[in-house]
Write a protein that holds these residues in place. Structure first.
Motif, PDB file in Angstrom:
ATOM      1  N   ASP A  68      61.241 106.065   8.252  1.00 50.68           N
ATOM      2  CA  ASP A  68      61.643 106.966   7.170  1.00 50.68           C
ATOM      3  C   ASP A  68      60.622 106.996   6.056  1.00 50.68           C
ATOM      4  OD1 ASP A  68      63.929 107.542   8.502  1.00 50.68           O
ATOM      5  OD2 ASP A  68      65.204 106.127   7.388  1.00 50.68           O
ATOM      6  N   SER A  69      59.923 105.837   5.852  1.00 50.16           N
ATOM      7  CA  SER A  69      58.993 105.775   4.725  1.00 50.16           C
ATOM      8  C   SER A  69      57.546 106.045   5.132  1.00 50.16           C
ATOM      9  CB  SER A  69      59.071 104.384   4.065  1.00 50.16           C
ATOM     10  OG  SER A  69      58.759 103.377   5.002  1.00 50.16           O
ATOM     11  N   GLN A  87      75.150  97.131  17.652  1.00 47.65           N
ATOM     12  CA  GLN A  87      74.921  97.484  19.054  1.00 47.65           C
ATOM     13  C   GLN A  87      74.682  96.185  19.826  1.00 47.65           C
ATOM     14  OE1 GLN A  87      75.152 101.002  19.897  1.00 47.65           O
ATOM     15  NE2 GLN A  87      76.002 100.745  17.834  1.00 47.65           N
ATOM     16  N   ILE A  88      75.611  95.846  20.704  1.00 43.85           N
ATOM     17  CA  ILE A  88      75.584  94.558  21.400  1.00 43.85           C
ATOM     18  C   ILE A  88      75.591  94.777  22.912  1.00 43.85           C
ATOM     19  CG2 ILE A  88      76.852  92.384  21.753  1.00 43.85           C
ATOM     20  CD1 ILE A  88      77.913  92.693  18.884  1.00 43.85           C
ATOM     21  N   ASP A  89      74.829  93.949  23.624  1.00 43.27           N
ATOM     22  CA  ASP A  89      74.675  94.106  25.081  1.00 43.27           C
ATOM     23  C   ASP A  89      75.838  93.450  25.828  1.00 43.27           C
ATOM     24  OD1 ASP A  89      73.857  91.592  24.179  1.00 43.27           O
ATOM     25  OD2 ASP A  89      72.451  91.305  25.831  1.00 43.27           O
ATOM     26  N   TRP A  90      77.035  93.993  25.670  1.00 43.52           N
ATOM     27  CA  TRP A  90      78.210  93.413  26.313  1.00 43.52           C
ATOM     28  C   TRP A  90      78.090  93.467  27.841  1.00 43.52           C
ATOM     29  CZ3 TRP A  90      80.733  90.912  22.775  1.00 43.52           C
ATOM     30  CH2 TRP A  90      80.871  91.425  21.488  1.00 43.52           C
ATOM     31  N   SER A 107      59.039  98.980   1.988  1.00 39.93           N
ATOM     32  CA  SER A 107      60.178  98.332   1.337  1.00 39.93           C
ATOM     33  C   SER A 107      60.741  97.234   2.230  1.00 39.93           C
ATOM     34  CB  SER A 107      61.282  99.359   1.048  1.00 39.93           C
ATOM     35  OG  SER A 107      61.715  99.973   2.252  1.00 39.93           O
ATOM     36  N   SER A 108      60.500  97.376   3.559  1.00 35.19           N
ATOM     37  CA  SER A 108      61.049  96.377   4.479  1.00 35.19           C
ATOM     38  C   SER A 108      60.309  95.051   4.377  1.00 35.19           C
ATOM     39  CB  SER A 108      61.008  96.880   5.916  1.00 35.19           C
ATOM     40  OG  SER A 108      59.675  97.044   6.330  1.00 35.19           O
ATOM     41  N   SER A 109      58.991  95.081   3.961  1.00 40.38           N
ATOM     42  CA  SER A 109      58.251  93.834   3.871  1.00 40.38           C
ATOM     43  C   SER A 109      58.799  92.966   2.750  1.00 40.38           C
ATOM     44  CB  SER A 109      56.760  94.123   3.644  1.00 40.38           C
ATOM     45  OG  SER A 109      56.578  94.849   2.440  1.00 40.38           O
ATOM     46  N   SER A 110      59.135  93.590   1.614  1.00 43.23           N
ATOM     47  CA  SER A 110      59.728  92.825   0.518  1.00 43.23           C
ATOM     48  C   SER A 110      61.117  92.357   0.907  1.00 43.23           C
ATOM     49  CB  SER A 110      59.792  93.668  -0.757  1.00 43.23           C
ATOM     50  OG  SER A 110      60.538  94.842  -0.524  1.00 43.23           O
ATOM     51  N   ALA A 111      61.803  93.220   1.699  1.00 43.80           N
ATOM     52  CA  ALA A 111      63.150  92.837   2.151  1.00 43.80           C
ATOM     53  C   ALA A 111      63.068  91.622   3.059  1.00 43.80           C
ATOM     54  CB  ALA A 111      63.815  93.999   2.880  1.00 43.80           C
ATOM     55  N   ASN A 170      69.383  94.083  16.083  1.00 45.15           N
ATOM     56  CA  ASN A 170      69.902  95.131  15.207  1.00 45.15           C
ATOM     57  C   ASN A 170      69.154  95.161  13.875  1.00 45.15           C
ATOM     58  OD1 ASN A 170      72.800  96.578  15.973  1.00 45.15           O
ATOM     59  ND2 ASN A 170      72.415  94.726  17.159  1.00 45.15           N
ATOM     60  N   LYS A 171      68.839  93.977  13.353  1.00 43.56           N
ATOM     61  CA  LYS A 171      68.097  93.893  12.099  1.00 43.56           C
ATOM     62  C   LYS A 171      66.695  94.492  12.262  1.00 43.56           C
ATOM     63  CE  LYS A 171      66.836  90.506   8.528  1.00 43.56           C
ATOM     64  NZ  LYS A 171      65.376  90.583   8.520  1.00 43.56           N
ATOM     65  N   ALA A 172      66.043  94.146  13.391  1.00 43.84           N
ATOM     66  CA  ALA A 172      64.700  94.669  13.646  1.00 43.84           C
ATOM     67  C   ALA A 172      64.731  96.187  13.800  1.00 43.84           C
ATOM     68  CB  ALA A 172      64.125  94.019  14.906  1.00 43.84           C
ATOM     69  N   GLN A 173      65.771  96.698  14.450  1.00 43.06           N
ATOM     70  CA  GLN A 173      65.883  98.139  14.649  1.00 43.06           C
ATOM     71  C   GLN A 173      66.062  98.850  13.312  1.00 43.06           C
ATOM     72  OE1 GLN A 173      65.533  99.926  17.603  1.00 43.06           O
ATOM     73  NE2 GLN A 173      65.443 101.593  16.132  1.00 43.06           N
ATOM     74  N   LYS A 174      66.864  98.259  12.427  1.00 44.09           N
ATOM     75  CA  LYS A 174      67.057  98.866  11.105  1.00 44.09           C
ATOM     76  C   LYS A 174      65.758  98.896  10.321  1.00 44.09           C
ATOM     77  CE  LYS A 174      71.966  97.967  10.354  1.00 44.09           C
ATOM     78  NZ  LYS A 174      72.983  97.260   9.530  1.00 44.09           N
TER      79      LYS A 174
END
Length: 542
Positions: free
Chosen positions: A500-501, A326-329, A516-520, A489-493
């Motif tokens: 979800d967790s 998702q990009i702010d074109w 799981s995102s902290s280890s990621a 986009n990474k932060a949103q994921k």
């Protein structure tokens, strides 16, 4: 005597008689009992198509020629093509009744419009007790079968797709159907044919609303016959086929340096399974190039995009597309108009595959920062081989929105031409205003002083447009914008993963497990630093 039942084969894509499984089923059914069945192969020409489909005059001509050729080839098996005017959803119920249809065959289509239309026609067929038979033959491999092998998800890399496809069987290539018996009577004329015997003839260019007088020479005639001739011509150059590597073909050649079979594959004039089989036979036992750059590799790119497109909602859009960044074109009508009509101030010409890469990068992340959806729309209208899945997939790739993520690698509209055509022969042909400019400045005509421009007969800003952006400046800005978009986009994921967790709010005192995102994040940190270092190094070089 009871009225004969009609077997209808519905051509949409797959506009050929060779290797057409759905057509073969229909023909064989009639051959089994010609006293009981008659055949009507049809093509639906929907007058409303112009309201939603962007089709330029060259593609209309290609389609018209293809339909005329298809009619001729069907006559060779003692049938003909019936071009029915009207919206399929509105016309089929009438045809089911008047023609006494008992079986409808057609080739599967993945495009959203087609999926919706086919579901409606299928429901109508059930109400009229018409059997439906669908075959998948527009691709070598069934996209749904590939996705099933990938745990229900589309493979998002070419290599992953190739691995999955390598475990699948390739269906055999079918010959053209056998002829219908000469004594087999043609279908009884319906009320439209009784009023006008030519009512189902292929359309003329005038009917399609195209003025042939305004068109240039037809270099690539439509139709199955031409596709097979062109394929044989290509395969006759055995050494060229074996050594083919797409990046090494010339994007600036004055005549196409590739096969030019893509429009024939798009319309289904040529079976991709036949082409794949014939290439395989040609290179067998020979030293040859390898996928993804070989001819086989190019076919597999087509398969890859069709597979992802088949199961990805909104594949031709950014919003709601699960594989797309998702990009702010920006929105800039003037710049889009200039790009569309080749008035950017950077010389352009006909569009080879690699040149498409360059102009797509220029429109999106490289220079103009305009959405890839806008470029997709222009290509849809103007390209002879515009193909829904490939068009969307390639635009996402080149804008670094999906599949390709090295957004700091940007095509230069100047360096690209200098490298691939240092003499500027391509520009001299397609941009005659600059024909007298020497090779040293033909890609940068603004560098010539006013006196020189006058001598060369082209004043920049008057006879040829000024450049609308300064590439060497704006590309650096856009790389930073892409970097910021990727971070968002990474932060949103990660936020989505955290959501979800999250623990059930109805369970008080329950400790939330480690995210799981902290280890990621910790494992991704070195990758992030490496990427940022690469971008910084790249920007310094520029």
């Amino acid at each position: 005597m009871a009225k004969r039942e009609t077997i209808v084969h519905w051509f949409r894509k797959g506009l050929r008689i060779h290797d057409n499984p759905a057509l073969t089923v229909a023909v064989d059914k009639v051959r089994e009992n010609p006293a009981k069945y008659c055949l009507r192969p049809i093509f639906m020409l929907d007058p409303g198509i112009r309201k939603w489909l962007r089709v330029g005059s060259n593609r209309w001509r290609f389609l018209q020629q293809t339909l005329v050729d298809l009619d001729k080839n069907l006559r060779s098996i003692n049938s003909r093509l019936y071009v029915v005017r009207g919206n399929p959803v509105e016309v089929f119920p009438k045809l089911f009744t008047e023609w006494n249809v008992s079986l409808l065959t057609y080739e599967h289509d993945i495009e959203p419009y087609a999926v919706k239309r086919d579901k409606t026609v299928e429901d109508q067929a059930k109400k009229h007790r018409v059997e439906i038979h669908v075959e998948k033959s527009h691709t070598i491999f069934d996209p749904e079968a590939i996705v099933k092998k990938n745990a229900g998800k589309p493979p998002l890399t070419y290599q992953r797709y190739a691995t999955l496809a390598s475990a699948c069987k390739i269906p055999p290539v079918l010959p053209a159907p056998s002829k219908l018996p000469a004594k087999c009577a043609a279908p009884e004329s319906d009320k439209e044919e009784r009023k006008n015997p030519a009512c189902y003839d292929p359309p003329t260019m005038k009917e399609l609303g195209v003025d042939e007088g305004t068109m240039s020479e037809c270099k690539f005639p439509g139709g199955e016959t031409e596709s097979l001739r062109r394929m044989e011509e290509v395969l006759g150059r055995k050494a060229w086929v074996c050594n083919f590597e797409k990046p090494n073909t010339s994007p600036n050649s004055l005549e196409p340096s590739t096969t030019v079979l893509s429009p024939y594959l798009k319309f289904g004039c040529l079976s991709v399974r036949l082409f794949y089989s014939r290439i395989s036979d040609t290179i067998k036992g020979q030293k040859h190039s390898q996928p993804p750059v070989s001819l086989i590799g190019q076919i597999m790119w087509r398969e890859f995009y069709y597979c992802v497109a088949a199961v990805t909602p909104n594949f031709d859009k950014m919003v709601g597309n699960g594989v797309c960044m998702q990009i702010d074109w920006d929105t800039n009508k003037d710049h889009l108009e200039a790009w569309t009509h080749g008035r950017t101030g950077y010389p352009e010409g006909w569009i080879h595959h690699l040149a498409r890469h360059a102009v797509a990068c220029f429109l999106t992340r490289g220079d103009l920062w305009i959405s890839w959806e806008e470029g997709q729309r222009v290509f849809e209208e103007l390209l002879l081989d515009a193909d829904w899945a490939l068009n969307a997939g390639n635009w996402m790739w080149l804008s670094a929105s999906a599949f390709f993520h090295q957004f700091f690698r940007v095509y230069s509209p100047v360096a690209f031409g200098k490298k691939t055509d240092p003499e500027g022969k391509f520009i001299r042909k397609y941009v005659p205003e600059l024909a007298r400019f020497p090779a040293g400045i033909i890609y940068e005509p603004w560098k010539a002083n006013l006196e020189t421009q006058k001598k060369l007969g082209c004043i920049i800003g008057k006879d040829y447009p000024k450049r609308i952006v300064v590439h060497e400046d704006i590309s650096k800005v856009n790389i930073q914008r892409m970097s910021a978009a990727y971070k968002r986009n990474k932060a949103q994921k990660e936020t989505d993963l955290d959501g979800d967790s999250a623990p059930d709010a109805s369970t008080p005192g329950k400790k939330r497990p480690a995210s799981s995102s902290s280890s990621a994040k910790s494992s991704a940190a070195p990758k992030k630093r490496k990427l940022e270092a690469t971008i910084e190094k790249f920007l310094k070089k520029k």
